[in-house]
Design a protein around this motif. Sequence first.
Motif, PDB file in Angstrom:
ATOM      1  N   UNK A 116       3.779 -11.772 -18.804  1.00 20.90           N
ATOM      2  CA  UNK A 116       4.129 -12.520 -20.004  1.00 20.90           C
ATOM      3  C   UNK A 116       5.617 -12.879 -20.011  1.00 20.90           C
ATOM      4  N   UNK A 117       6.451 -11.902 -19.666  1.00 18.92           N
ATOM      5  CA  UNK A 117       7.896 -12.139 -19.646  1.00 18.92           C
ATOM      6  C   UNK A 117       8.275 -13.147 -18.559  1.00 18.92           C
ATOM      7  N   UNK A 118       7.674 -13.021 -17.393  1.00 23.52           N
ATOM      8  CA  UNK A 118       7.973 -13.923 -16.284  1.00 23.52           C
ATOM      9  C   UNK A 118       7.548 -15.345 -16.605  1.00 23.52           C
ATOM     10  N   UNK A 119       6.408 -15.478 -17.249  1.00 20.68           N
ATOM     11  CA  UNK A 119       5.927 -16.806 -17.639  1.00 20.68           C
ATOM     12  C   UNK A 119       6.871 -17.445 -18.644  1.00 20.68           C
ATOM     13  N   UNK A 120       7.344 -16.639 -19.586  1.00 23.94           N
ATOM     14  CA  UNK A 120       8.275 -17.161 -20.590  1.00 23.94           C
ATOM     15  C   UNK A 120       9.597 -17.580 -19.943  1.00 23.94           C
ATOM     16  N   UNK A 121      10.106 -16.758 -19.024  1.00 24.43           N
ATOM     17  CA  UNK A 121      11.351 -17.114 -18.329  1.00 24.43           C
ATOM     18  C   UNK A 121      11.203 -18.454 -17.616  1.00 24.43           C
ATOM     19  N   UNK A 122      10.070 -18.645 -16.983  1.00 23.55           N
ATOM     20  CA  UNK A 122       9.800 -19.905 -16.284  1.00 23.55           C
ATOM     21  C   UNK A 122       9.757 -21.066 -17.269  1.00 23.55           C
ATOM     22  N   UNK A 123       9.121 -20.860 -18.421  1.00 24.01           N
ATOM     23  CA  UNK A 123       8.982 -21.931 -19.413  1.00 24.01           C
ATOM     24  C   UNK A 123      10.337 -22.396 -19.955  1.00 24.01           C
ATOM     25  N   UNK A 124      11.287 -21.473 -20.080  1.00 24.37           N
ATOM     26  CA  UNK A 124      12.591 -21.846 -20.659  1.00 24.37           C
ATOM     27  C   UNK A 124      13.630 -22.153 -19.588  1.00 24.37           C
ATOM     28  N   UNK A 125      13.195 -22.182 -18.327  1.00 21.29           N
ATOM     29  CA  UNK A 125      14.071 -22.659 -17.267  1.00 21.29           C
ATOM     30  C   UNK A 125      14.978 -21.621 -16.644  1.00 21.29           C
ATOM     31  N   UNK A 126      14.625 -20.354 -16.746  1.00 21.33           N
ATOM     32  CA  UNK A 126      15.404 -19.299 -16.108  1.00 21.33           C
ATOM     33  C   UNK A 126      14.794 -18.925 -14.762  1.00 21.33           C
TER      34      UNK A 126
ATOM     35  N   UNK B 227       2.877 -12.728  -9.930  1.00 25.90           N
ATOM     36  CA  UNK B 227       4.048 -13.531 -10.318  1.00 25.90           C
ATOM     37  C   UNK B 227       4.630 -14.162  -9.057  1.00 25.90           C
ATOM     38  N   UNK B 228       3.941 -15.122  -8.472  1.00 30.84           N
ATOM     39  CA  UNK B 228       4.364 -15.671  -7.178  1.00 30.84           C
ATOM     40  C   UNK B 228       5.614 -16.543  -7.247  1.00 30.84           C
ATOM     41  N   UNK B 229       6.070 -16.903  -8.459  1.00 29.43           N
ATOM     42  CA  UNK B 229       7.260 -17.747  -8.570  1.00 29.43           C
ATOM     43  C   UNK B 229       8.559 -16.923  -8.623  1.00 29.43           C
ATOM     44  N   UNK B 230       8.485 -15.653  -8.339  1.00 31.29           N
ATOM     45  CA  UNK B 230       9.692 -14.835  -8.236  1.00 31.29           C
ATOM     46  C   UNK B 230      10.674 -15.456  -7.248  1.00 31.29           C
ATOM     47  N   UNK B 231      11.933 -15.510  -7.632  1.00 31.01           N
ATOM     48  CA  UNK B 231      12.964 -15.982  -6.709  1.00 31.01           C
ATOM     49  C   UNK B 231      13.400 -14.889  -5.740  1.00 31.01           C
ATOM     50  N   UNK B 232      13.483 -13.648  -6.230  1.00 31.42           N
ATOM     51  CA  UNK B 232      14.065 -12.583  -5.405  1.00 31.42           C
ATOM     52  C   UNK B 232      13.632 -11.220  -5.924  1.00 31.42           C
ATOM     53  N   UNK B 233      13.410 -10.300  -5.005  1.00 32.59           N
ATOM     54  CA  UNK B 233      13.283  -8.888  -5.360  1.00 32.59           C
ATOM     55  C   UNK B 233      14.419  -8.131  -4.677  1.00 32.59           C
ATOM     56  N   UNK B 234      14.994  -7.198  -5.394  1.00 27.20           N
ATOM     57  CA  UNK B 234      16.059  -6.349  -4.860  1.00 27.20           C
ATOM     58  C   UNK B 234      15.514  -4.937  -4.743  1.00 27.20           C
ATOM     59  N   UNK B 235      15.477  -4.421  -3.522  1.00 29.89           N
ATOM     60  CA  UNK B 235      14.840  -3.125  -3.278  1.00 29.89           C
ATOM     61  C   UNK B 235      15.749  -2.273  -2.404  1.00 29.89           C
ATOM     62  N   UNK B 236      15.988  -1.049  -2.845  1.00 22.87           N
ATOM     63  CA  UNK B 236      16.869  -0.159  -2.103  1.00 22.87           C
ATOM     64  C   UNK B 236      16.256   1.190  -1.812  1.00 22.87           C
ATOM     65  N   UNK B 237      16.086   2.009  -2.824  1.00 20.40           N
ATOM     66  CA  UNK B 237      15.700   3.402  -2.623  1.00 20.40           C
ATOM     67  C   UNK B 237      14.404   3.533  -1.830  1.00 20.40           C
ATOM     68  N   UNK B 238      13.358   2.861  -2.276  1.00 24.17           N
ATOM     69  CA  UNK B 238      12.065   2.987  -1.599  1.00 24.17           C
ATOM     70  C   UNK B 238      12.136   2.453  -0.178  1.00 24.17           C
ATOM     71  N   UNK B 239      12.830   1.340  -0.007  1.00 22.19           N
ATOM     72  CA  UNK B 239      12.911   0.731   1.322  1.00 22.19           C
ATOM     73  C   UNK B 239      13.636   1.641   2.304  1.00 22.19           C
ATOM     74  N   UNK B 240      14.733   2.219   1.894  1.00 21.71           N
ATOM     75  CA  UNK B 240      15.487   3.107   2.785  1.00 21.71           C
ATOM     76  C   UNK B 240      14.684   4.371   3.081  1.00 21.71           C
ATOM     77  N   UNK B 241      13.964   4.882   2.083  1.00 28.99           N
ATOM     78  CA  UNK B 241      13.094   6.042   2.328  1.00 28.99           C
ATOM     79  C   UNK B 241      12.001   5.700   3.336  1.00 28.99           C
ATOM     80  N   UNK B 242      11.375   4.537   3.186  1.00 30.42           N
ATOM     81  CA  UNK B 242      10.337   4.115   4.132  1.00 30.42           C
ATOM     82  C   UNK B 242      10.899   3.976   5.542  1.00 30.42           C
ATOM     83  N   UNK B 243      12.134   3.531   5.641  1.00 32.36           N
ATOM     84  CA  UNK B 243      12.752   3.329   6.951  1.00 32.36           C
ATOM     85  C   UNK B 243      12.930   4.640   7.716  1.00 32.36           C
ATOM     86  N   UNK B 244      13.008   5.759   7.002  1.00 35.80           N
ATOM     87  CA  UNK B 244      13.108   7.064   7.675  1.00 35.80           C
ATOM     88  C   UNK B 244      11.850   7.354   8.485  1.00 35.80           C
ATOM     89  N   UNK B 245      10.717   6.829   8.031  1.00 31.36           N
ATOM     90  CA  UNK B 245       9.447   7.066   8.705  1.00 31.36           C
ATOM     91  C   UNK B 245       9.058   5.920   9.635  1.00 31.36           C
TER      92      UNK B 245
END
Length: 238
Positions: free
Chosen positions: A174-184, A204-222
Amino acid sequence: MTKLSVNINKVATLRNARGGNNPDLLKVAKDCERFGAQGITVHPRPDERHIRYNDVYELRSLLTTEFNIEGYPSEEFVKLVCEVKPNQVTLVPDKPDQLTSNAGWDTEKYLDFLMDIAAHFHEKKFRVSFFVSADKRMIEFSKRAGADRVELYTEPYAATYVQNPEVAITDFLEAATYAKEIGLGLNAGHDLSLHNLRYFHQQIPWLDEVSIGHALICDALYLGLKETIHQYLACLQD
């Protein structure tokens, strides 16, 4: 296509635990780019317990993908951003001693403050994103304050996803759809992982970017850093 920005704070935390330069933060950042990440995120805090201000200056001259600096807009932070000139600055409401970001801005309450900061960064030609909860009113006031994008705080989604993905995504869709509607533009981050990212992106396929740190670095250990980044990218390509 949704971009993957790797937050390398945890690499700096590991380095700082023993002093010296192992692991080499700059090499890890370049490797993330080499393995396919389309951006690097850092969050320098006043105590420099992970990313140091000097790291930010050194990274700027090395990176070829998008550089996102996030943090609370203190006088020192604003000065750093203006000197480094990142592609994007993400404003978060963290207190100086806060362990990690755990809430979004009350953009209605801090409208004037955020409006002034956004205008200042726009003069420098930086994209400005506000870290907010999945709340239409907070997104509305982000627009009023001059944000170019909002970054949805996704910890509540991650916490609920295990029990019921459809319930978990409802407020965010709902929030993502609203952001798209108002041009954010739309970013997302916090506790996204290989377990929950694909579904979030599918909804929510219209996402511009995801920022991921903790989980990604933990996964990289394995899995190793290269394979980990490839798996996160695969979640964003369905």
